[in-house]
Design a protein around this motif. Sequence first.
Motif, PDB file in Angstrom:
ATOM      1  N   THR A  51      13.070 -31.567  49.198  1.00 13.73           N
ATOM      2  CA  THR A  51      11.734 -31.916  48.698  1.00 13.73           C
ATOM      3  C   THR A  51      11.607 -33.411  48.457  1.00 13.73           C
ATOM      4  OG1 THR A  51      11.385 -29.757  47.675  1.00 13.73           O
ATOM      5  CG2 THR A  51      10.112 -31.601  46.788  1.00 13.73           C
ATOM      6  N   TYR A  52      12.587 -33.991  47.795  1.00 13.82           N
ATOM      7  CA  TYR A  52      12.468 -35.395  47.403  1.00 13.82           C
ATOM      8  C   TYR A  52      13.110 -36.350  48.406  1.00 13.82           C
ATOM      9  CZ  TYR A  52      10.873 -33.097  43.243  1.00 13.82           C
ATOM     10  OH  TYR A  52      10.154 -32.300  42.376  1.00 13.82           O
ATOM     11  N   TYR A  53      13.813 -35.787  49.381  1.00  9.70           N
ATOM     12  CA  TYR A  53      14.266 -36.581  50.526  1.00  9.70           C
ATOM     13  C   TYR A  53      13.074 -36.957  51.397  1.00  9.70           C
ATOM     14  CZ  TYR A  53      16.075 -37.268  55.269  1.00  9.70           C
ATOM     15  OH  TYR A  53      16.322 -37.742  56.532  1.00  9.70           O
ATOM     16  N   GLY A  56       7.115 -39.291  49.757  1.00  8.53           N
ATOM     17  CA  GLY A  56       6.148 -38.785  48.801  1.00  8.53           C
ATOM     18  C   GLY A  56       4.723 -38.946  49.285  1.00  8.53           C
ATOM     19  N   TRP A 117       6.684 -41.907  45.907  1.00  7.12           N
ATOM     20  CA  TRP A 117       6.606 -40.815  44.947  1.00  7.12           C
ATOM     21  C   TRP A 117       5.880 -41.229  43.668  1.00  7.12           C
ATOM     22  CZ3 TRP A 117       7.327 -35.751  45.482  1.00  7.12           C
ATOM     23  CH2 TRP A 117       7.951 -35.325  46.675  1.00  7.12           C
ATOM     24  N   GLY A 295      17.162 -37.940  48.155  1.00  4.40           N
ATOM     25  CA  GLY A 295      16.628 -36.776  47.464  1.00  4.40           C
ATOM     26  C   GLY A 295      16.917 -36.763  45.986  1.00  4.40           C
ATOM     27  N   THR A 298      15.570 -39.799  43.788  1.00  6.09           N
ATOM     28  CA  THR A 298      14.148 -39.593  43.511  1.00  6.09           C
ATOM     29  C   THR A 298      13.955 -38.480  42.491  1.00  6.09           C
ATOM     30  OG1 THR A 298      13.628 -40.289  45.773  1.00  6.09           O
ATOM     31  CG2 THR A 298      11.909 -39.125  44.557  1.00  6.09           C
ATOM     32  N   ALA A 299      14.683 -37.383  42.660  1.00  9.43           N
ATOM     33  CA  ALA A 299      14.544 -36.246  41.748  1.00  9.43           C
ATOM     34  C   ALA A 299      14.893 -36.654  40.320  1.00  9.43           C
ATOM     35  CB  ALA A 299      15.424 -35.092  42.212  1.00  9.43           C
ATOM     36  N   MET A 302      11.945 -38.453  38.946  1.00  9.70           N
ATOM     37  CA  MET A 302      10.827 -37.517  38.790  1.00  9.70           C
ATOM     38  C   MET A 302      11.014 -36.679  37.532  1.00  9.70           C
ATOM     39  SD  MET A 302       8.531 -37.936  41.174  1.00  9.70           S
ATOM     40  CE  MET A 302       7.628 -36.368  41.254  1.00  9.70           C
ATOM     41  N   ASP A 308       9.218 -33.672  35.617  1.00 11.81           N
ATOM     42  CA  ASP A 308       9.138 -32.703  36.707  1.00 11.81           C
ATOM     43  C   ASP A 308      10.246 -31.654  36.540  1.00 11.81           C
ATOM     44  OD1 ASP A 308       9.349 -31.347  39.166  1.00 11.81           O
ATOM     45  OD2 ASP A 308       8.705 -33.086  40.312  1.00 11.81           O
ATOM     46  N   ALA A 311      12.379 -30.916  39.725  1.00  5.41           N
ATOM     47  CA  ALA A 311      13.398 -31.940  39.949  1.00  5.41           C
ATOM     48  C   ALA A 311      14.559 -31.770  38.972  1.00  5.41           C
ATOM     49  CB  ALA A 311      12.787 -33.331  39.806  1.00  5.41           C
TER      50      ALA A 311
END
Length: 337
Positions: A51-53, A56, A117, A295, A298-299, A302, A308, A311
């Motif tokens: 998802t976060y790879y 955004g 993102w 990924g 970023t997670a 987030m 999030d 995440a």
Amino acid sequence: MSNRTVLSGRRLRRGARVALTCVALFVAVTTAVTPARSEPAFAPGGAIDATYYAAGPWAVAKRTGVDCCSSTGDGYDIWYPRDLGADGRRHPVITWGNGTLAHPGEYAYLLSHLASWGFVVIAVDRTDTGTGVQMLDAVDYLNRANSDPDSVFHDRLDTHAVGAMGHSQGGFGAFNALARGSGAVSTAVTVEMPWSAVCSSLPSVAGQSPCIEPAALTSGSVLLINGSADGASLSTQPLPAELIGPQSMSAYYDSIPTSVPKARAALIGADHNDIQGQPGCTNFACTAGVDGYLGYLTAWFMDRLRGDSIARGAFLAGTGEILHNTHWSDQASTITR
């Protein structure tokens, strides 16, 4: 560089000098090319990673040569969502610290990804960021811009949601920005942070040392990331930190108080400068490229800066996706909320 940890004080100091020289050499010769992403060979190892790879939802703009100056006279490069403040959004801030001899453009792919993102990412153009002084200056700069009616960032930033991240020496800087920032920074991510023996060879700024004191940290949260093939940023060490000091991610992690939420992991096969790589691994000394980092870095932000819960599932103690992702090793976490 050998992965053997030196055993005596004399050999440890010699090893630190060798490590610093290698780190400086690697960083000095990398390029700042940012090609368009082609179909990558990398395949994320879990749903959260995937998802976060992915890029955004925000188109990204960049400012360079415009914003100045830190307390030591350095300018800033800033990556940010082009449509700042859309739908009333206020954007969290990430302050970035370069590795030794490196400049922000060498991390352009990673920093642009984070901006996609919804983060505003500010990077001081400084080649010795280990004290965190200029990284905190960057936070102050954006705080002032948020209050300035003439700034593009006016009333667009969440100045209470600020993270720090850095590569190599910049990892010291990120940690120090958290520890010394009097609450200005709430979370730190260190990427390929060297063994502690290196810090005494690095310059002080404004009377501040780059050496970190993990045991003195009392608030915030920390993610320690390294590469399994990085001889300057080891996952484990053969002798206890009580004998030789923290010369590994596991020792740093263990030294951080249990009251501080923390996690660590090593990207399998990654070397010291892969964080500077582009898709296809186009930079010098790159073995895996930046893809594997995207990924979960970023997670982390987030979760920590935007709350999030999806995440956060990457890092939960026991069940977290990164703890069971086969791209990673030497994982640990105390994250429960």
